[in-house]
Design a protein around this motif. Sequence first.
Motif, PDB file in Angstrom:
ATOM      1  N   CYS A 201       0.820  -1.217   0.000  1.00  0.00           N
ATOM      2  CA  CYS A 201       0.000   0.000   0.000  1.00  0.00           C
ATOM      3  C   CYS A 201       0.853   1.267   0.000  1.00  0.00           C
ATOM      4  CB  CYS A 201      -0.958  -0.003   1.185  1.00  0.00           C
ATOM      5  SG  CYS A 201      -2.396  -1.057   0.930  1.00  0.00           S
TER       6      CYS A 201
ATOM      7  N   ARG B 121      -3.637  -1.737  -4.447  1.00  0.00           N
ATOM      8  CA  ARG B 121      -4.572  -2.694  -3.870  1.00  0.00           C
ATOM      9  C   ARG B 121      -3.901  -3.462  -2.737  1.00  0.00           C
ATOM     10  NH1 ARG B 121      -9.824  -1.991  -5.164  1.00  0.00           N
ATOM     11  NH2 ARG B 121      -9.895  -1.008  -7.196  1.00  0.00           N
ATOM     12  N   ALA B 122      -4.632  -3.646  -1.650  1.00  0.00           N
ATOM     13  CA  ALA B 122      -4.153  -4.443  -0.529  1.00  0.00           C
ATOM     14  C   ALA B 122      -4.180  -5.920  -0.930  1.00  0.00           C
ATOM     15  CB  ALA B 122      -5.036  -4.201   0.696  1.00  0.00           C
TER      16      ALA B 122
ATOM     17  N   ASN C  10      -5.922  -8.250   0.104  1.00  0.00           N
ATOM     18  CA  ASN C  10      -7.288  -8.787  -0.001  1.00  0.00           C
ATOM     19  C   ASN C  10      -8.053  -8.212  -1.192  1.00  0.00           C
ATOM     20  OD1 ASN C  10      -8.031  -6.203   0.773  1.00  0.00           O
ATOM     21  ND2 ASN C  10      -8.918  -6.805   2.734  1.00  0.00           N
ATOM     22  N   GLY C  11      -7.377  -7.365  -1.993  1.00  0.00           N
ATOM     23  CA  GLY C  11      -7.998  -6.807  -3.193  1.00  0.00           C
ATOM     24  C   GLY C  11      -8.674  -5.463  -3.008  1.00  0.00           C
ATOM     25  N   SER C  12      -8.787  -5.013  -1.773  1.00  0.00           N
ATOM     26  CA  SER C  12      -9.429  -3.717  -1.535  1.00  0.00           C
ATOM     27  C   SER C  12      -8.463  -2.580  -1.854  1.00  0.00           C
ATOM     28  CB  SER C  12      -9.891  -3.613  -0.076  1.00  0.00           C
ATOM     29  OG  SER C  12      -8.773  -3.634   0.799  1.00  0.00           O
ATOM     30  N   ALA C  13      -9.013  -1.434  -2.178  1.00  0.00           N
ATOM     31  CA  ALA C  13      -8.182  -0.258  -2.451  1.00  0.00           C
ATOM     32  C   ALA C  13      -7.484   0.173  -1.165  1.00  0.00           C
ATOM     33  CB  ALA C  13      -9.041   0.878  -2.989  1.00  0.00           C
ATOM     34  N   CYS C  14      -6.224   0.552  -1.265  1.00  0.00           N
ATOM     35  CA  CYS C  14      -5.462   0.967  -0.085  1.00  0.00           C
ATOM     36  C   CYS C  14      -6.003   2.274   0.484  1.00  0.00           C
ATOM     37  CB  CYS C  14      -3.991   1.108  -0.430  1.00  0.00           C
ATOM     38  SG  CYS C  14      -3.207  -0.469  -0.816  1.00  0.00           S
ATOM     39  N   GLY C  15      -6.346   3.213  -0.376  1.00  0.00           N
ATOM     40  CA  GLY C  15      -6.928   4.481   0.060  1.00  0.00           C
ATOM     41  C   GLY C  15      -6.152   5.141   1.176  1.00  0.00           C
TER      42      GLY C  15
ATOM     43  N   ARG D 186      -5.201   4.027   3.915  1.00  0.00           N
ATOM     44  CA  ARG D 186      -4.248   3.144   4.595  1.00  0.00           C
ATOM     45  C   ARG D 186      -2.874   3.196   3.943  1.00  0.00           C
ATOM     46  NH1 ARG D 186      -6.879  -2.404   3.939  1.00  0.00           N
ATOM     47  NH2 ARG D 186      -7.604  -1.375   2.053  1.00  0.00           N
ATOM     48  N   SER D 187      -2.763   3.854   2.813  1.00  0.00           N
ATOM     49  CA  SER D 187      -1.499   3.891   2.082  1.00  0.00           C
ATOM     50  C   SER D 187      -0.444   4.729   2.806  1.00  0.00           C
ATOM     51  CB  SER D 187      -1.718   4.469   0.680  1.00  0.00           C
ATOM     52  OG  SER D 187      -2.022   5.847   0.760  1.00  0.00           O
TER      53      SER D 187
END
Length: 91
Positions: free
Chosen positions: A43, A49-50, A52-57, A59-60
């Motif tokens: 991230c 993408r994390a 798990n496939g979710s956007a890092c947003g 959390r980056s």
Amino acid sequence: MIAFIASAVFIGGNATAKGKAVSDASVKENIIQASIASYPGVCACPFNRARNGSACGKRSAWSKAGGYAPVCYEKEVTTEMVKQWREQNQS
């Protein structure tokens, strides 16, 4: 942050072919990609993408103050960074 950017510029590698100039846009993309690649996690940037496939947003690393400061966007690449990349990657 300066050391991180310097290492990102260095990692960019030699993307010039003999006798062919590389555009500023290509240099900037090389700097961004090297910066992201040098981040130890997944991230680095909000658009990554994390696992798990979710956007890092938010959390980056880019979104958090302190620590790593990856270069994620073209507007963050300075003229000095482009100049340094060209000096280190000339053929």
